[in-house]
Enzyme design. Structure first.
Site, short mmCIF file in Angstrom:
data_model
loop_
_atom_site.label_atom_id
_atom_site.label_comp_id
_atom_site.label_asym_id
_atom_site.label_seq_id
_atom_site.Cartn_x
_atom_site.Cartn_y
_atom_site.Cartn_z
N LYS A 169 0.87 -1.23 0.10
CA LYS A 169 0.02 -0.02 -0.05
C LYS A 169 1.10 1.43 0.07
CE LYS A 169 -4.65 0.70 0.46
NZ LYS A 169 -5.58 -0.06 0.20
N ALA A 211 -17.61 -2.55 2.74
CA ALA A 211 -16.48 -2.27 1.74
C ALA A 211 -15.17 -1.72 2.56
CB ALA A 211 -16.96 -1.58 0.75
C1 HCI Z 1 -8.12 -2.74 -2.67
O1 HCI Z 1 -9.01 -3.55 -2.91
O2 HCI Z 1 -8.42 -1.83 -1.77
C2 HCI Z 1 -7.43 -2.37 -3.86
C3 HCI Z 1 -7.27 -3.04 -4.95
C4 HCI Z 1 -6.22 -3.02 -5.66
C5 HCI Z 1 -5.49 -4.22 -6.42
C6 HCI Z 1 -4.45 -3.97 -6.79
C7 HCI Z 1 -3.65 -2.99 -6.86
C8 HCI Z 1 -4.19 -1.83 -6.55
C9 HCI Z 1 -5.40 -1.81 -5.58
#
Ligand code: HCI
Length: 346
Positions: free
Chosen positions: A77, A259
């Site tokens: 992240k 979510a």
């Molecule tokens: C998420 O589900 O929070 C973000 C999904 C995602 C997947 C792959 C790369 C960036 C964000």
């Protein structure tokens, strides 16, 4: 041990840029199943320590999410700690900030792939993609798969169905469903719930969002009263950390499925909810539709209908989580975490 070094993830990169005043954090939690992936969150934070902690918590959730969805990616992240509220930044400042972020992504050379998150969208991915190869979720116009809101909402709806069944109900008909946050995902979930016969309650910190939305007959609840409002299903689709231990002890709901990433402020909150007989859908399973959309479309060559076909299976995946939790006398979060961790370790 120095506190900063205490983390179960692989690596955290931190950078400050004097000129824009922005600080950048990229947390790579796990690359065991593939490159770390997870969105870019852009917002203000009270301190860099809190930005780092947020990136790390969210990166860990991404590892679990990818493993739970059986996607060949790890978890990561990024957090961009803005010098002031996003709405107050000039276009020029924001573009400069994104361009530094893009160069950071290039430095990591594919160990980490980003995508949209709170404070960023497809149009920002388009900007990043001019400098880096490592951005998922570009707009359709720019050749990307576009917003993952549809898939995320569908997955959350599937999670609600499984959770409601676990609570002993045959369907949503007549149940009071409280949706917190009417952004791209929350508003779609609200529509799906209304179509299934649920009695909708909605809330958003931005009251304007509650109005045009008006899914016929939705009752608007004040944002401040949300965790004291009686309902059957509480659906957090805004920020994380909405349920701490105190709220868990009193939340007047029978089911929690939403979510938001990291809905629970602590693991203790889940224990408290569980002991009260409240069914909690592990968030990293419930909100996996977004990852299925981005990774499915961009890495695995899936069509939109492939994504949807996989996303509705979240319902079945949760049935299995609930069954395993019952059998092993653990909480659903513990069961889902153990299942995902097993995949990561294997
Ligand atoms: C998420 O589900 O929070 C973000 C999904 C995602 C997947 C792959 C790369 C960036 C964000």
């Amino acid at each position: 041990m120095i506190e900063t070094l205490l983390w179960d993830g692989e690596m955290t990169c931190v950078r400050h840029d004097e000129r824009t005043g922005a600080s950048f954090v990229i947390a790579l939690h796990s690359t065991a199943l593939g490159p770390a992936a997870g969105g870019t969150r852009a917002m203000t934070y009270p301190s860099v320590d809190e930005a780092v902690a947020d990136a790390r918590r969210l990166a860990r959730a991404m590892s679990l999410k990818m493993a739970a969805a059986d996607l060949p990616m790890g978890g990561g992240k990024s957090v961009i700690m803005l010098p002031g509220p996003r709405a107050e930044l000039s276009d020029r400042q924001w573009r400069d900030i994104l361009s530094i972020h893009a160069r950071n992504l290039e430095l990591l050379n594919g160990s980490y792939w980003t995508g949209p998150d709170v404070g960023t969208g497809s149009e920002d991915m388009d900007v990043l993609a001019r400098t880096t190869r490592f951005a998922f979720g570009r707009s359709v116009e720019a050749g990307g798969p576009g917003s993952s809101a549809e898939a995320t909402a569908q997955g959350v709806f599937s999670a609600i169905r499984a959770s409601v069944r676990e609570a002993g109900e045959s369907g949503l008909e007549g149940l009071r469903v409280l949706v917190q946050g009417l952004g791209a995902v929350g508003s779609r979930v609200a529509t799906l719930v209304a179509e299934a016969g649920g009695r909708l309650l909605v809330t958003d910190v931005d009251e304007g969002r509650c109005e045009p939305h008006t899914v016929a007959g939705a009752t608007v609840v004040s944002a401040e009263a949300v965790t004291r409002t009686e309902c059957d299903v509480f659906v957090p689709c805004a920020t994380g950390g909405v349920i701490d231990v105190d709220i868990a002890a009193t939340l007047p709901a029978r089911v929690v499925a939403g979510a938001a990433n990291n809905i629970l402020a602590t693991d203790g909150a889940e224990r408290t909810l569980h002991d009260r007989g409240i069914i909690v859908a592990p968030d990293f399973v419930a909100n996996g539709g977004g990852a299925l959309h981005l990774v499915g479309r961009e890495v695995l060559g899936w069509s939109e209908s492939d994504v949807m076909a996989r996303t509705v299976l979240i319902e079945k995946a949760l049935d299995e989580v609930f069954a395993s939790a019952r059998k092993r006398r653990i909480t659903p979060l513990q069961a889902a975490t153990a299942g995902a961790a097993e995949r990561i370790q294997a």
